[in-house]
Each structure stands twice: as structure tokens, then as C-alpha cells.
Design an enzyme around this catalytic site. Structure first.
Site, PDB file in Angstrom:
ATOM      1  NE  ARG A  33      -1.501  -1.477   3.724  1.00  0.00           N
ATOM      2  CZ  ARG A  33      -1.744  -1.450   5.035  1.00  0.00           C
ATOM      3  NH1 ARG A  33      -2.967  -1.165   5.473  1.00  0.00           N
ATOM      4  NH2 ARG A  33      -0.774  -1.700   5.897  1.00  0.00           N
ATOM      5  CG  ASN A  93       5.863  27.691  11.450  1.00  0.00           C
ATOM      6  OD1 ASN A  93       4.753  28.093  11.776  1.00  0.00           O
ATOM      7  ND2 ASN A  93       6.969  28.138  12.006  1.00  0.00           N
ATOM      8  CG  HIS A 109      15.491  32.444  10.056  1.00  0.00           C
ATOM      9  ND1 HIS A 109      14.527  31.997   9.181  1.00  0.00           N
ATOM     10  CD2 HIS A 109      16.085  33.502   9.446  1.00  0.00           C
ATOM     11  CE1 HIS A 109      14.535  32.756   8.095  1.00  0.00           C
ATOM     12  NE2 HIS A 109      15.473  33.672   8.236  1.00  0.00           N
ATOM     13  CG  HIS A 157      17.212  25.797  11.341  1.00  0.00           C
ATOM     14  ND1 HIS A 157      16.659  25.043  10.342  1.00  0.00           N
ATOM     15  CD2 HIS A 157      16.215  26.565  11.823  1.00  0.00           C
ATOM     16  CE1 HIS A 157      15.375  25.338  10.230  1.00  0.00           C
ATOM     17  NE2 HIS A 157      15.071  26.246  11.118  1.00  0.00           N
ATOM     18  NE  ARG A 184      11.349  28.849   2.382  1.00  0.00           N
ATOM     19  CZ  ARG A 184      10.426  29.769   2.148  1.00  0.00           C
ATOM     20  NH1 ARG A 184      10.315  30.791   2.982  1.00  0.00           N
ATOM     21  NH2 ARG A 184       9.631  29.674   1.105  1.00  0.00           N
ATOM     22  CE1 TYR A 196       9.714  26.584  11.002  1.00  0.00           C
ATOM     23  CE2 TYR A 196       9.520  25.473   8.885  1.00  0.00           C
ATOM     24  CZ  TYR A 196       9.637  26.637   9.620  1.00  0.00           C
ATOM     25  OH  TYR A 196       9.682  27.846   8.978  1.00  0.00           O
ATOM     26  CD  GLN A 241       3.802  29.724  14.762  1.00  0.00           C
ATOM     27  OE1 GLN A 241       3.435  30.566  15.588  1.00  0.00           O
ATOM     28  NE2 GLN A 241       4.662  30.004  13.809  1.00  0.00           N
TER      29      GLN A 241
END
Length: 202
Positions: A23, A49, A62, A118, A59, A131, A47
Site C-alpha cells: 500500500r 509551520n 534564523h 538554522h 531560508r 516544523y 505552532q
């Protein structure tokens, strides 16, 4: 599920067991008991994201000021290189980085404790990253570091021409330290101790 600490304190690679059949496949993307046993405390999720990026995007880097935001990242579609950097002033691995590949093929996840920075870049034409975050995002506590800082010499893919204006304008690690923007390692360790489960530590 195997969870092992990487070469930077507070960074863990999660390698779930994947079950394949006719499957498709099944895996536990996150297990609170396994996480708590490996890390020493539960992951509180405030949260979730999701970002979709195309090849050439970077990206990051941060992070957030203390009390900070811990993150648990997975890549359910495509593949990325995720690079964590220790920006905690006073840490024995300050300025060092670890790079890991997260992908729909290996199904790995990366956990980063508060105080670590990261960034990530797709290794495929498109990649989706999901995340879990221990706190909600706040612009007042956000920290940006130049992902192309030559002193960091991070191993980004050759194509890297898509960065946000904010990331392009971010200070180098050395500049951010001089400006007093970076978290203190001892304060981060105190934060981790606050979260620890005494039953697991003792």
C-alpha cells in the site's frame, strides 16, 4: 525510532522506523515518549509551520532570543540540506555547524533546542518542510544571521540565488555578537534545565 545527539549540544537527529508494504509506507513522524527519553523533556508544541521552496532558495539562518523557540523539522516532500549553527556565546562549539539531509526518502527529522540557529536549502526542484515549534513566532525576538557569512563557510548547494531581503541584510555572526544580539550559552543551559524531567535526569 532512534534519536541521537549530534556534535552540537541541543541538536538531535531523529531516525524513525519506516514500514513498507504494497500500500505504501507508515512511520511515526514524532513520538513524545521516545523524544522525552532522548532529550530529557517533552516537546511542547505551540505552532506548526509549513514552507514550500524551490531549488536555489536559502531560508535562514534564523533563531530566537530566550526563552527561545525549539524546532522539530521534517521534509515530507523533496529533500533539503538543513544546517544548524551554534550561535550561543560561550558554547564550546560556538560558530560551528552541522549539516544534515532531510528528505521524503530518509524520513529523518531534526530537533534544535532554544538558542541554536538554522537554515535550509532544497536539494530537489521543490521541497516542503514542516516544523513543530515550542512557541509562537514573535518578530521582537527574531534573530537573523547572514547565511552566506564567509567566516561560517556553510556548505550550501551551488545554486543559491533566492534569499529574502531580510536574510540578505542580516549581520554576520561576528557582527551580531558585537551588537549583543546572540543568546548566552549559560542562559540556554539554564533554560534546558528548567524543561528537564527530574525522573529522567536523576
Amino acid at each position: 525510532m532512534q534519536i541521537r545527539q549530534l556534535g552540537v549540544d541541543g541538536a538531535f537527529l531523529v531516525e524513525p522506523k519506516v514500514f513498507h508494504d504494497d500500500r505504501g509506507l507508515f512511520l511515526e513522524a514524532f513520538s513524545q515518549p521516545a523524544f522525552q527519553k532522548a532529550v530529557g523533556h517533552q516537546l511542547s508544541v505551540a505552532q506548526v509551520n509549513c514552507s514550500v521552496s524551490r531549488r536555489g532558495t536559502i531560508r535562514g539562518l534564523h533563531a530566537t532570543a530566550l526563552p527561545g523557540q525549539a524546532r522539530y523539522m521534517t521534509c515530507p516532500q523533496g529533500a533539503i540540506i538543513d544546517i544548524l549553527v551554534d550561535i550561543r556565546v560561550g558554547s564550546p562549539t560556538y560558530g560551528e555547524h552541522v549539516a544534515v539531509e532531510l528528505s521524503a526518502e530518509n524520513r529523518h527529522a531534526l530537533y534544535l533546542a532554544e538558542g541554536l540557529a538554522h537554515g535550509f536549502a532544497p536539494l530537489t526542484d521543490q521541497a516542503t518542510v514542516v516544523y513543530l515549534c515550542s512557541s509562537t513566532w514573535s518578530p521582537d525576538t527574531s534573530i537573523q544571521i547572514d547565511p552566506l557569512d564567509p567566516e561560517l563557510a556553510l556548505p550550501w548547494p551551488p545554486k543559491r540565488d533566492l534569499l529574502s531581503e531580510k536574510d540578505l541584510a542580516a549581520p554576520s555572526l561576528r557582527e551580531a555578537e558585537k551588537l549583543g544580539l546572540l543568546p548566552d550559552y549559560s542562559a540556554c543551559r539554564a533554560r534546558y534545565a528548567e524543561l528537564e524531567d527530574p525522573a529522567l535526569v536523576g
